[in-house]
Design a protein around this motif. Structure first.
Motif, PDB file in Angstrom:
ATOM      1  N   MET A  41     -41.089  80.510  -6.782  1.00 29.54           N
ATOM      2  CA  MET A  41     -40.359  80.498  -5.512  1.00 29.54           C
ATOM      3  C   MET A  41     -39.195  81.481  -5.619  1.00 29.54           C
ATOM      4  SD  MET A  41     -42.114  78.346  -3.746  1.00 29.54           S
ATOM      5  CE  MET A  41     -41.119  77.899  -2.328  1.00 29.54           C
ATOM      6  N   LEU A  42     -39.134  82.430  -4.706  1.00 29.76           N
ATOM      7  CA  LEU A  42     -38.118  83.478  -4.736  1.00 29.76           C
ATOM      8  C   LEU A  42     -37.214  83.403  -3.514  1.00 29.76           C
ATOM      9  CD1 LEU A  42     -40.223  86.556  -5.903  1.00 29.76           C
ATOM     10  CD2 LEU A  42     -39.116  84.802  -7.284  1.00 29.76           C
ATOM     11  N   THR A  43     -35.965  83.829  -3.687  1.00 24.81           N
ATOM     12  CA  THR A  43     -35.015  83.829  -2.578  1.00 24.81           C
ATOM     13  C   THR A  43     -35.334  84.978  -1.619  1.00 24.81           C
ATOM     14  OG1 THR A  43     -33.480  85.134  -3.941  1.00 24.81           O
ATOM     15  CG2 THR A  43     -33.120  82.745  -3.823  1.00 24.81           C
ATOM     16  N   THR A  44     -35.227  84.653  -0.334  1.00 22.64           N
ATOM     17  CA  THR A  44     -35.437  85.653   0.709  1.00 22.64           C
ATOM     18  C   THR A  44     -34.293  85.579   1.716  1.00 22.64           C
ATOM     19  OG1 THR A  44     -36.751  84.163   2.094  1.00 22.64           O
ATOM     20  CG2 THR A  44     -37.953  85.545   0.526  1.00 22.64           C
ATOM     21  N   LEU A  45     -34.109  86.674   2.393  1.00 18.70           N
ATOM     22  CA  LEU A  45     -33.174  86.725   3.515  1.00 18.70           C
ATOM     23  C   LEU A  45     -33.938  87.225   4.721  1.00 18.70           C
ATOM     24  CD1 LEU A  45     -32.553  89.993   3.927  1.00 18.70           C
ATOM     25  CD2 LEU A  45     -30.980  89.603   2.041  1.00 18.70           C
ATOM     26  N   LEU A  46     -33.367  87.049   5.890  1.00 20.97           N
ATOM     27  CA  LEU A  46     -33.938  87.618   7.107  1.00 20.97           C
ATOM     28  C   LEU A  46     -33.077  88.788   7.535  1.00 20.97           C
ATOM     29  CD1 LEU A  46     -34.963  84.536   9.293  1.00 20.97           C
ATOM     30  CD2 LEU A  46     -36.391  85.915   7.762  1.00 20.97           C
ATOM     31  N   LEU A  47     -33.703  89.933   7.697  1.00 22.58           N
ATOM     32  CA  LEU A  47     -33.038  91.144   8.171  1.00 22.58           C
ATOM     33  C   LEU A  47     -33.418  91.364   9.620  1.00 22.58           C
ATOM     34  CD1 LEU A  47     -31.555  93.900   7.815  1.00 22.58           C
ATOM     35  CD2 LEU A  47     -33.794  94.830   7.109  1.00 22.58           C
ATOM     36  N   THR A  48     -32.414  91.530  10.463  1.00 19.07           N
ATOM     37  CA  THR A  48     -32.637  91.853  11.869  1.00 19.07           C
ATOM     38  C   THR A  48     -32.119  93.263  12.123  1.00 19.07           C
ATOM     39  OG1 THR A  48     -32.379  89.531  12.468  1.00 19.07           O
ATOM     40  CG2 THR A  48     -32.199  91.125  14.245  1.00 19.07           C
ATOM     41  N   THR A  49     -32.990  94.105  12.666  1.00 22.49           N
ATOM     42  CA  THR A  49     -32.631  95.487  13.004  1.00 22.49           C
ATOM     43  C   THR A  49     -33.083  95.774  14.425  1.00 22.49           C
ATOM     44  OG1 THR A  49     -34.751  96.377  12.227  1.00 22.49           O
ATOM     45  CG2 THR A  49     -32.946  96.295  10.619  1.00 22.49           C
ATOM     46  N   LYS A  50     -32.663  96.928  14.931  1.00 19.48           N
ATOM     47  CA  LYS A  50     -33.173  97.430  16.206  1.00 19.48           C
ATOM     48  C   LYS A  50     -34.181  98.518  15.892  1.00 19.48           C
ATOM     49  CE  LYS A  50     -29.845  96.519  19.736  1.00 19.48           C
ATOM     50  NZ  LYS A  50     -30.509  95.434  20.387  1.00 19.48           N
ATOM     51  N   GLY A  51     -35.318  98.450  16.563  1.00 20.49           N
ATOM     52  CA  GLY A  51     -36.336  99.477  16.377  1.00 20.49           C
ATOM     53  C   GLY A  51     -35.806 100.840  16.805  1.00 20.49           C
ATOM     54  N   ARG A  52     -35.937 101.814  15.939  1.00 22.62           N
ATOM     55  CA  ARG A  52     -35.404 103.148  16.236  1.00 22.62           C
ATOM     56  C   ARG A  52     -36.154 103.819  17.376  1.00 22.62           C
ATOM     57  NH1 ARG A  52     -38.793 103.057  12.458  1.00 22.62           N
ATOM     58  NH2 ARG A  52     -40.271 104.719  12.000  1.00 22.62           N
ATOM     59  N   LYS A  53     -37.397 103.439  17.600  1.00 19.56           N
ATOM     60  CA  LYS A  53     -38.199 103.990  18.692  1.00 19.56           C
ATOM     61  C   LYS A  53     -38.240 103.040  19.881  1.00 19.56           C
ATOM     62  CE  LYS A  53     -41.249 106.579  15.588  1.00 19.56           C
ATOM     63  NZ  LYS A  53     -42.623 106.679  15.072  1.00 19.56           N
ATOM     64  N   SER A  54     -38.489 101.759  19.602  1.00 23.38           N
ATOM     65  CA  SER A  54     -38.681 100.784  20.680  1.00 23.38           C
ATOM     66  C   SER A  54     -37.370 100.246  21.239  1.00 23.38           C
ATOM     67  CB  SER A  54     -39.505  99.603  20.176  1.00 23.38           C
ATOM     68  OG  SER A  54     -38.750  98.841  19.236  1.00 23.38           O
ATOM     69  N   GLY A  55     -36.322 100.231  20.412  1.00 26.17           N
ATOM     70  CA  GLY A  55     -35.056  99.629  20.821  1.00 26.17           C
ATOM     71  C   GLY A  55     -35.088  98.107  20.784  1.00 26.17           C
ATOM     72  N   LYS A  56     -36.220  97.535  20.384  1.00 27.40           N
ATOM     73  CA  LYS A  56     -36.359  96.081  20.330  1.00 27.40           C
ATOM     74  C   LYS A  56     -35.706  95.527  19.072  1.00 27.40           C
ATOM     75  CE  LYS A  56     -40.637  95.987  22.937  1.00 27.40           C
ATOM     76  NZ  LYS A  56     -42.069  95.743  22.921  1.00 27.40           N
ATOM     77  N   THR A  57     -35.243  94.294  19.180  1.00 25.22           N
ATOM     78  CA  THR A  57     -34.698  93.589  18.032  1.00 25.22           C
ATOM     79  C   THR A  57     -35.865  93.077  17.199  1.00 25.22           C
ATOM     80  OG1 THR A  57     -32.746  92.961  19.290  1.00 25.22           O
ATOM     81  CG2 THR A  57     -33.221  91.682  17.315  1.00 25.22           C
ATOM     82  N   LEU A  58     -35.876  93.433  15.927  1.00 24.16           N
ATOM     83  CA  LEU A  58     -36.963  93.075  15.020  1.00 24.16           C
ATOM     84  C   LEU A  58     -36.415  92.284  13.829  1.00 24.16           C
ATOM     85  CD1 LEU A  58     -38.669  96.576  14.994  1.00 24.16           C
ATOM     86  CD2 LEU A  58     -39.421  94.577  16.278  1.00 24.16           C
ATOM     87  N   ILE A  59     -37.199  91.381  13.317  1.00 19.70           N
ATOM     88  CA  ILE A  59     -36.763  90.545  12.202  1.00 19.70           C
ATOM     89  C   ILE A  59     -37.841  90.513  11.130  1.00 19.70           C
ATOM     90  CG2 ILE A  59     -37.612  88.408  13.225  1.00 19.70           C
ATOM     91  CD1 ILE A  59     -34.996  87.121  12.120  1.00 19.70           C
ATOM     92  N   LEU A  60     -37.394  90.531   9.877  1.00 15.94           N
ATOM     93  CA  LEU A  60     -38.318  90.600   8.756  1.00 15.94           C
ATOM     94  C   LEU A  60     -37.725  89.891   7.549  1.00 15.94           C
ATOM     95  CD1 LEU A  60     -41.029  92.162   8.134  1.00 15.94           C
ATOM     96  CD2 LEU A  60     -39.578  93.892   7.106  1.00 15.94           C
ATOM     97  N   PRO A  61     -38.533  89.129   6.797  1.00 18.79           N
ATOM     98  CA  PRO A  61     -38.034  88.521   5.571  1.00 18.79           C
ATOM     99  C   PRO A  61     -38.129  89.506   4.404  1.00 18.79           C
ATOM    100  CG  PRO A  61     -40.275  87.791   5.951  1.00 18.79           C
ATOM    101  CD  PRO A  61     -39.901  88.696   7.108  1.00 18.79           C
ATOM    102  N   LEU A  62     -37.141  89.494   3.546  1.00 22.72           N
ATOM    103  CA  LEU A  62     -37.135  90.358   2.370  1.00 22.72           C
ATOM    104  C   LEU A  62     -36.685  89.557   1.152  1.00 22.72           C
ATOM    105  CD1 LEU A  62     -35.318  93.453   3.926  1.00 22.72           C
ATOM    106  CD2 LEU A  62     -37.764  93.239   3.470  1.00 22.72           C
ATOM    107  N   ILE A  63     -37.313  89.805   0.022  1.00 19.43           N
ATOM    108  CA  ILE A  63     -36.879  89.216  -1.235  1.00 19.43           C
ATOM    109  C   ILE A  63     -35.536  89.836  -1.599  1.00 19.43           C
ATOM    110  CG2 ILE A  63     -37.396  89.065  -3.708  1.00 19.43           C
ATOM    111  CD1 ILE A  63     -40.393  89.362  -2.900  1.00 19.43           C
ATOM    112  N   TYR A  64     -34.609  89.012  -2.084  1.00 12.08           N
ATOM    113  CA  TYR A  64     -33.308  89.564  -2.470  1.00 12.08           C
ATOM    114  C   TYR A  64     -32.801  88.904  -3.745  1.00 12.08           C
ATOM    115  CZ  TYR A  64     -30.471  85.478  -1.378  1.00 12.08           C
ATOM    116  OH  TYR A  64     -29.912  84.222  -1.413  1.00 12.08           O
ATOM    117  N   ARG A  65     -31.831  89.574  -4.326  1.00 11.66           N
ATOM    118  CA  ARG A  65     -31.029  89.036  -5.418  1.00 11.66           C
ATOM    119  C   ARG A  65     -29.584  89.419  -5.133  1.00 11.66           C
ATOM    120  NH1 ARG A  65     -32.191  85.153  -7.215  1.00 11.66           N
ATOM    121  NH2 ARG A  65     -31.008  85.357  -9.120  1.00 11.66           N
TER     122      ARG A  65
END
Length: 151
Positions: A41-65
């Protein structure tokens, strides 16, 4: 966090993880790495960005330390693909980013690590999620190591 769109290309297990995380940060904070070729089991965070082309708010989980200096280290691997992941290109175009780490939510800024710091953090992350070594071997590009800091 309303109005967020999960990228269409996310596999079902990743969408499920994001939805769990959004509903309960503690429940979503740990991810079963066997789903991605790792162990435990690994720690993850959620990253929210704006699409550089779409302008939509996007969210993605990423493994972090934790980076050791108050930041959160992630790897922009895209599984060793020849191009950088969309989330990395999005944050290069727009630093209006948001993180959720367990139940803590905050604006953040991103820094791309270089030199000795990059090597130290790459080793930290590769020791945490072994498939990063395979991703590194699969591509000619230097895979970015990114540290997020609370804004």
């Amino acid at each position: 966090m309303t109005g967020i769109k999960l990228p269409d290309y996310l596999p079902a297990w990743m969408s499920d993880h994001v939805n769990t995380y959004l509903a309960d940060g503690e429940a979503g904070h740990l991810w079963d790495a066997t789903l991605g070729g790792g162990e435990g089991m690994l720690t993850t965070l959620l990253l929210t960005t704006k699409g550089r082309k779409s302008g939509k708010t996007l969210i993605l989980p990423l493994i972090y330390r934790p980076s050791g200096d108050g930041g959160y280290c992630v790897i922009a691997s895209k599984g060793g693909a020849p191009a950088h992941p969309a989330w990395f290109l999005n944050l290069q175009a727009n630093q209006d980013i948001h993180l959720k780490v367990a139940n803590d939510e905050f604006k953040a800024v991103a820094k791309i690590a270089s030199g000795d710091e990059r090597e130290r953090l790459w080793t930290l992350m590769e020791n945490y999620f072994a498939p990063y070594a395979r991703y590194k071997a699969a591509t000619d590009r230097e895979i970015p190591v990114v540290v997020f800091y609370p804004a």
